[in-house]
Scaffold this active site. Structure first.
Site, short mmCIF file in Angstrom:
data_model
loop_
_atom_site.label_atom_id
_atom_site.label_comp_id
_atom_site.label_asym_id
_atom_site.label_seq_id
_atom_site.Cartn_x
_atom_site.Cartn_y
_atom_site.Cartn_z
CB CYS A 138 95.48 10.12 46.23
SG CYS A 138 95.98 11.28 47.51
CB CYS A 141 93.44 10.79 49.43
SG CYS A 141 94.24 11.91 48.31
CG ASP A 142 92.01 7.07 49.01
OD1 ASP A 142 91.22 7.77 49.66
OD2 ASP A 142 92.08 7.09 47.78
#
Ligand code: NDP
Length: 314
Positions: A138, A141-142
């Site tokens: 992701c 997200c990261d």
């Protein structure tokens, strides 16, 4: 025991665009739907950035905001949204028996399955070893952790292309590693990739191993070894992070043996409908869609499922 069971006209399992659109329609049809949010409330769109192709948003909208709005819209008409997962189903007779992770039992006259699909992994031991320490599925997200660094994205579809373009804005360089010599992604996404100066294509390359080192108590990725699918030669690409974007697996495990699947695990629906082989059980969104897998098609089939459930009850 049975009189303690909750009775429901319509239970919707899953809270992505399919689930919440089904809820909006079912609530407006006075079916008082109950939505089980599942492991990832809001579904896959909550881990994407900009959604530019959902009709009605000329400037685009972020996935999490879109999902929050859909949830509010469903609640406005009386949908009950419950945190939790359905762990067991019995579709052998009506009303259907559903059991959640706390052991709570619900009798449902109709069920709409909208559990979507989850990110797939390559299956390399090193991918598991470094998961959370440089390996991610992701970018939204990261990606933040890789500002100014170098990363690899694995895959050749729209997801990989989108992740690469997203990461190119944060990082110094993105290698897009694909096992063939052409992308599967849409032409528009391909153009975006090819027009981004800091994305470099690594064609015909099959990931063999993710390599890294111990840094204090934590591990860190330092590179990825790939095998050339034409020559068999191996090479190492130095990166600080690896984003795996190789597709998805439908979330159907809990329904195994209860309902018909296609060979690849997606739920079979009667063409042109969301009806499954069990009368009163409907499937909408990515969990039954091998072809389009878009937020808008998921929403459309969620609408169909609610209308079909309403007609079934009538
Ligand atoms: P896809 O199945 O389309 O693509 C998966 C990619 O990963 C393929 O290029 C495939 O290679 C590669 N791959 C699969 N397994 C492996 C493996 N073990 N090792 C290395 N590479 C592998 O998945 P996506 O998630 O990209 O897209 C799914 C659907 O969602 C598509 O229909 C897509 O169009 C849609 N989508 C739409 C978006 C949008 O419109 N905004 C955004 C994201 C997705 P190969 O090509 O060789 O098979």
């Amino acid at each position: 025991m049975s009189n303690e069971r909750e009775q429901r006209k319509c239970v919707i399992i899953g809270s992505g665009p399919a689930g919440f659109t089904a809820a909006i329609y079912a609530a407006r049809a006075e079916m008082k739907p109950l939505v089980y949010e599942g492991m990832q409330p809001g579904g896959q769109l909550t881990i994407t950035t900009e959604v530019e192709n959902f009709p009605g948003y000329p400037e685009g909208i972020t996935g999490p905001v879109l999902m929050e709005d859909l949830k509010k819209q469903a609640e406005r008409f009386g949908t009950e949204v419950r945190w939790g997962t359905i762990e067991k189903v019995d579709f052998s007779k009506r009303p259907f028996l559903l059991t959640d992770e706390s052991g709570k039992e619900i009798m449902a006259e109709t069920v709409i399955i909208a559990t979507g699909a989850s990110a797939r992994w390559m299956g390399l031991p090193s991918e598991q070893e470094y998961n959370g320490f440089g390996v991610s599925a992701c970018a939204t997200c990261d990606g933040f952790f890789y500002r100014g660094k170098t990363v690899a994205v694995i895959g050749g579809g729209d997801t990989a292309a989108e992740e690469a373009v997203y990461l190119s804005k944060l990082t110094q360089k993105v290698y897009l590693i694909h096992r063939r010599d052409e992308l599967r992604a849409s032409k528009a996404m391909q153009q975006k990739v090819f027009n981004t100066a800091n994305i470099e294509m690594v064609w015909n390359s099959i990931p063999k191993e993710i390599v890294g080192e111990q840094k204090g108590f934590a591990k860190a990725v330092t590179g990825i070894v790939v095998t050339d699918s034409v020559t068999g030669a191996e090479k190492r690409v130095d990166v600080d992070g690896v984003f795996v974007a190789i597709g998805h697996t439908p979330n159907t495990e809990v329904f195994a043996g209860q309902i018909e699947f296609h060979d690849n695990g997606y739920i079979k629906t009667i063409p042109g409908s969301t009806r499954t082989n069990v009368e009163g059980v409907f499937a909408a969104g990515d969990v039954q869609d091998l072809h389009y897998r878009q937020a808008i098609t998921a929403a459309g089939s969620g609408c169909m499922a609610a209308i079909e459930a309403e007609r079934f009850l009538a």
